[in-house]
Design a protein around this motif. Structure first.
Motif, mmCIF file in Angstrom:
data_model
loop_
_atom_site.group_PDB
_atom_site.id
_atom_site.type_symbol
_atom_site.label_atom_id
_atom_site.label_comp_id
_atom_site.label_asym_id
_atom_site.label_seq_id
_atom_site.Cartn_x
_atom_site.Cartn_y
_atom_site.Cartn_z
ATOM 1 N N ASN A 80 0.771 -1.163 -0.054
ATOM 2 C CA ASN A 80 -0.016 0.057 0.027
ATOM 3 C C ASN A 80 0.882 1.142 0.008
ATOM 4 N N THR A 81 1.974 1.107 0.569
ATOM 5 C CA THR A 81 2.814 2.483 0.756
ATOM 6 C C THR A 81 4.155 2.072 0.689
ATOM 7 N N LEU A 82 5.301 2.940 0.418
ATOM 8 C CA LEU A 82 6.540 2.804 0.363
ATOM 9 C C LEU A 82 7.083 2.369 1.650
ATOM 10 N N ASP A 83 6.478 2.741 2.864
ATOM 11 C CA ASP A 83 6.858 2.171 4.100
ATOM 12 C C ASP A 83 6.839 0.654 4.266
ATOM 13 N N GLU A 84 5.593 0.343 3.742
ATOM 14 C CA GLU A 84 5.406 -1.014 3.532
ATOM 15 C C GLU A 84 6.315 -1.936 2.838
ATOM 16 N N ALA A 85 6.726 -1.453 1.755
ATOM 17 C CA ALA A 85 7.879 -1.935 0.824
ATOM 18 C C ALA A 85 9.254 -1.963 1.684
ATOM 19 N N ILE A 86 9.489 -0.852 2.186
ATOM 20 C CA ILE A 86 10.896 -0.781 3.000
ATOM 21 C C ILE A 86 10.798 -1.767 4.214
ATOM 22 N N ALA A 87 9.661 -1.833 4.802
ATOM 23 C CA ALA A 87 9.704 -2.777 5.951
ATOM 24 C C ALA A 87 9.683 -4.222 5.371
ATOM 25 N N HIS A 88 8.981 -4.504 4.330
ATOM 26 C CA HIS A 88 9.011 -5.832 3.844
ATOM 27 C C HIS A 88 10.596 -6.414 3.537
ATOM 28 N N ILE A 89 11.241 -5.251 2.685
ATOM 29 C CA ILE A 89 12.658 -5.569 2.472
ATOM 30 C C ILE A 89 13.629 -5.566 3.647
ATOM 31 N N ASN A 90 13.331 -4.833 4.771
ATOM 32 C CA ASN A 90 14.136 -4.966 5.866
ATOM 33 C C ASN A 90 13.924 -6.234 6.756
ATOM 34 N N THR A 91 12.598 -6.621 6.412
ATOM 35 C CA THR A 91 12.359 -8.065 7.339
ATOM 36 C C THR A 91 12.821 -9.150 6.409
ATOM 37 N N TYR A 92 12.786 -9.217 5.050
ATOM 38 C CA TYR A 92 12.839 -10.703 4.358
ATOM 39 C C TYR A 92 14.270 -10.361 3.370
ATOM 40 N N GLY A 93 14.579 -9.343 3.367
ATOM 41 C CA GLY A 93 15.859 -9.054 2.549
ATOM 42 C C GLY A 93 17.067 -9.576 3.232
ATOM 43 N N SER A 94 18.070 -9.857 2.579
ATOM 44 C CA SER A 94 19.434 -10.396 2.883
ATOM 45 C C SER A 94 20.390 -9.229 3.050
ATOM 46 N N ARG A 95 20.086 -8.058 2.810
ATOM 47 C CA ARG A 95 21.048 -6.926 2.847
ATOM 48 C C ARG A 95 21.982 -6.709 1.677
ATOM 49 N N HIS A 96 21.685 -7.597 0.627
ATOM 50 C CA HIS A 96 22.667 -7.551 -0.415
ATOM 51 C C HIS A 96 22.211 -6.345 -1.329
ATOM 52 N N THR A 97 21.338 -6.387 -2.186
ATOM 53 C CA THR A 97 21.076 -5.211 -2.774
ATOM 54 C C THR A 97 19.672 -4.967 -3.188
ATOM 55 N N GLU A 98 19.175 -3.960 -3.142
ATOM 56 C CA GLU A 98 17.845 -3.418 -3.124
ATOM 57 C C GLU A 98 17.472 -2.344 -4.004
ATOM 58 N N ALA A 99 16.284 -2.436 -5.022
ATOM 59 C CA ALA A 99 16.220 -1.414 -5.946
ATOM 60 C C ALA A 99 14.976 -1.067 -6.148
ATOM 61 N N ILE A 100 14.847 0.562 -6.256
ATOM 62 C CA ILE A 100 13.454 1.252 -6.350
ATOM 63 C C ILE A 100 13.324 1.619 -8.013
ATOM 64 N N VAL A 157 16.505 1.735 3.661
ATOM 65 C CA VAL A 157 16.489 0.346 3.190
ATOM 66 C C VAL A 157 17.969 -0.076 3.933
ATOM 67 N N ASP A 158 18.021 -1.165 4.448
ATOM 68 C CA ASP A 158 19.263 -1.608 5.046
ATOM 69 C C ASP A 158 19.956 -2.757 4.362
ATOM 70 N N ALA A 159 20.875 -2.228 3.370
ATOM 71 C CA ALA A 159 21.541 -3.329 2.569
ATOM 72 C C ALA A 159 22.694 -2.728 2.031
ATOM 73 N N ALA A 160 23.725 -3.447 1.489
ATOM 74 C CA ALA A 160 24.868 -3.266 1.167
ATOM 75 C C ALA A 160 24.903 -2.264 -0.110
ATOM 76 N N GLY A 161 23.708 -2.539 -0.858
ATOM 77 C CA GLY A 161 23.717 -1.657 -2.144
ATOM 78 C C GLY A 161 22.191 -1.381 -2.270
ATOM 79 N N VAL A 162 21.796 -0.123 -2.367
ATOM 80 C CA VAL A 162 20.404 0.573 -2.595
ATOM 81 C C VAL A 162 20.423 1.223 -4.038
ATOM 82 N N PHE A 163 19.570 0.882 -5.003
ATOM 83 C CA PHE A 163 19.575 1.342 -6.188
ATOM 84 C C PHE A 163 18.432 2.010 -6.704
#
Lengths: 436, 436
Positions: free
Chosen positions: A328-348, A363-369
């Motif tokens: 529904n929101t940017l925040d929800e996307a960020i929360a999903h990534i920070n919960t399930y991501g492996s902190r590798h690379t995340e893009a918007i 977003v908490d990752a080594a790469g944010v694109f």
């Protein structure tokens, strides 16, 4: 060549490691030109031994065929003349990279005549454990020598003849130089892998190259720092302000350009306001590339695809499968990534600069694109010249790691008899702390 | 204040850690001024609560007396008005330090319109486990907030009332700001220490402050990176070309200025050519400071002191005891240090620049010093403003670590729809790799 002989017992491993350490200490003090010349000497020795190396690899391949090795592993094991020439050219490329050691990182006067310098220097001894591909021997040995480190290599059992022939040639090349051949050592048995992980007295960094579960096993069984990543669960978030065509091109590239890569995406997050428009067009492009799609309930309202379960959000498919979730929101996307991501690379994908900035900050990752494919997360593409691995750990080095991942630093302090008592107590002399 | 209540069960620790992580993510995006202002607000809240804090500490001290706490521990536990004021001033000092986050470490065009930036950013959540001294709460909380990190503090049981009063005041201070009080959490039970070490999902760095055996215990029981040093076995090598007076002054300072410090020397190595001259004079200065001397056989030929055994070379006395060994060559000194040293700080006294250079290049330690005391190995003396710890690990951060030990970095890549397929294959577009 005692170190590459199958007779090497794990019990003598500490002796081998000590020898590597001693040789590496000498290597560490060699000037750039000597290390670069050693790489050239290795390249020439490998060229001279090409026939032997290819014959050894042929024997490995025949044994692998007899043992029913999978096609994927076989492809990595197989060394032909082109691949070997390419790997030798790679050694000369490494020789041309800037020297990672000796750089002055800090130069500060603490007081008159008391000067602190922080200098980049080699780590010492690096342990590298890799699977089938024998070309890794050449790449890793050259990176280690360039950076002034000793290296203990443990190759896969299926590549043992190839690795031995390669290391024999490397040793012959080093024998022509001022660098002891024992800076490069080869282990060949599985028992030695476990023993290597226990050598925290002698080995300064372990680089495991293999499956996620193997990396996790290594992390759980050693006190030595591990450079690597256990998982690559990357996302593309298609924002409501995305350019749909750009977003589709990025999604297709990030999923299909090399699906087994750790920087490929596993989940697509789509803002609800753009979901229908984006997904109805994206599904065509993705299915054209044979991507199997799995969606959450709201995605299923739009697309006729399989249902994604909770497990999908934390699965690295390493395959042509993509999970889709509508948010529904940017925040929800960020929360999903920070919960399930492996902190590798995340893009918007978005045309809204403010939204992109929030995503990249939170977003908490080594790469944010922003508006580009996650597949760019790579040492060569970043311009590092060579990549020793990709780290998803928080502490540096993080993300794609070049030669600088094989160096550390030391502080040199030069005085003229200064003692701390002068700078302590009631009449303490103040420090000047002046950067030079 | 649920987190500082003794009712906090270890089973709820993941929830606390998750909450800290969420709060820290918000903190990480706050500008410098907001973080610095939060430190001022904390300083004021601590000033307002001074009476409560001192009363809580008084209760801790009475309990400690009743329990027969050692004098050394009691001295560290005791908080008086001067010590508290000093610690509050320290918080304002931290606010004045340069912001460790946001720095651009790399800025590179990969291709036209595709720009890579490497930015310093907070680690996330730091776990700090410390002994008696309650003033550590103030120092660590301020360093964490300055660097944009959440912090989970585990204080010693003997300081529980003091720590709770301090954290309550810190929370009141933060409640006046845009930063959630939950960025600072306090654990109080021993069980929670072990549970904290298992939280590698939520905690990015552990900083143990305690005995060597405690640090080793932490290292052996966590997958989280540990910043610390298990041992400080430092040496002074008195070369044949040493200035005897300088060497004696350095030896006395390095051993006696603060013998319990990790950067104090434990062993003196002396070149045989200068041994008689140096030792006969040094023994007077050292024994005047009540240093107990232990020597190898050749030292015993010169001095009438106790015999040093093999165990002495690898013992951190943390006391007024010094082992002495005579060596034949610089190489023997270097080999001894590289065998028995803990890679902390190593010094040479010599007037020969070439000898010093060899020593500094070949000794494997975080600090290699020439003609000055090992006691200079310290974040404040290096001009870092604050010290989060000293690391003897090879991987950076190494040696005395300032605020930069609490930050990592992330790569931001900004494009306009670029995909990797464009840069791959036979018609691959080349990267420009131009530093901006």
């Amino acid at each position: 060549m005692p170190t590459s002989s199958p007779a090497t017992a794990a019990s003598s491993l500490p002796a081998i490691a000590q020898q590597t350490r001693d040789s590496a200490r000498n290597l560490a003090t060699q000037p750039t030109a000597v290390r670069d010349q050693a790489l050239e000497s290795i390249a020439q020795a490998l060229e001279a031994a090409s026939a032997d190396i290819l014959a050894a690899n042929q024997a490995d391949c025949e044994a692998a065929t007899a043992a029913g090795l999978s096609a994927a592993l076989f492809a990595r094991l197989k060394l032909d003349e082109t691949k070997l020439k390419g790997a030798i050219a790679g050694i000369r490329d490494v020789a041309r990279l800037p020297d990672p050691i000796g750089a002055v990182q800090l130069h500060r006067e603490l007081d008159q005549g008391l000067v602190l310098t922080r200098l980049a220097c080699p780590l010492g001894v690096v342990g590298v454990i890799f699977e089938a591909r024998p070309d890794a021997v050449m790449q890793i040995a050259s990176l280690a020598i360039k950076s002034g480190n000793g290296v203990i290599l443990k190759g896969g059992q299926e590549a043992v003849r190839s690795c031995e022939a390669l290391v024999a040639a490397i040793h012959r090349g080093l024998a022509q130089t001022d660098i002891a051949p024992t800076v490069v050592q080869l282990l060949t048995t599985r028992e030695e892998t476990l023993a290597l992980l226990k050598l925290d007295q002698y080995v300064d960094l372990i680089i495991p190259r293999g499956s996620n579960s193997f990396v996790r096993f290594v992390q759980d069984n050693t006190r030595i720092p591990v450079l690597g990543h256990a998982e690559g669960i990357c996302h593309l978030y298609v924002d409501k302000a995305a350019d749909v065509q750009k977003a589709i091109a990025i999604a297709v590239d990030a999923k299909t350009q090399y699906p087994a890569a750790c920087n490929a995406i596993e989940t697509l997050l789509v803002h609800q306001a753009i979901a229908s428009e984006f997904l109805l067009e994206a599904v065509v492009a993705l299915q054209l590339r044979n991507v199997e799609l799995r969606g959450d309930d709201r995605t299923l309202d739009i697309l006729n695809i399989t249902t994604a379960t909770e497990a999908d959000w934390s699965t690295e498919y390493s395959d042509l499968i993509l999970a889709i979730k509508i948010v529904n929101t940017l925040d929800e996307a960020i929360a999903h990534i920070n919960t399930y991501g492996s902190r590798h690379t995340e893009a918007i994908a978005t045309e809204n600069a403010e939204t992109a900035a929030t995503f990249m900050a939170q977003v908490d990752a080594a790469g944010v694109f922003h508006n580009c494919s996650t597949r760019f997360a790579d040492g060569f593409r970043y311009g590092f010249g060579a990549e020793v691995g990709i780290s998803t750990q928080k502490m540096p080095p993080r993300g794609p790691v070049g030669l600088d991942g094989l160096v550390t630093y030391k502080y040199q302090l030069v005085g003229n008899g200064q003692i701390v008592a002068t700078y302590a107590g009631t009449n303490a002399k103040p420090f000047t702390h002046r950067d030079l």
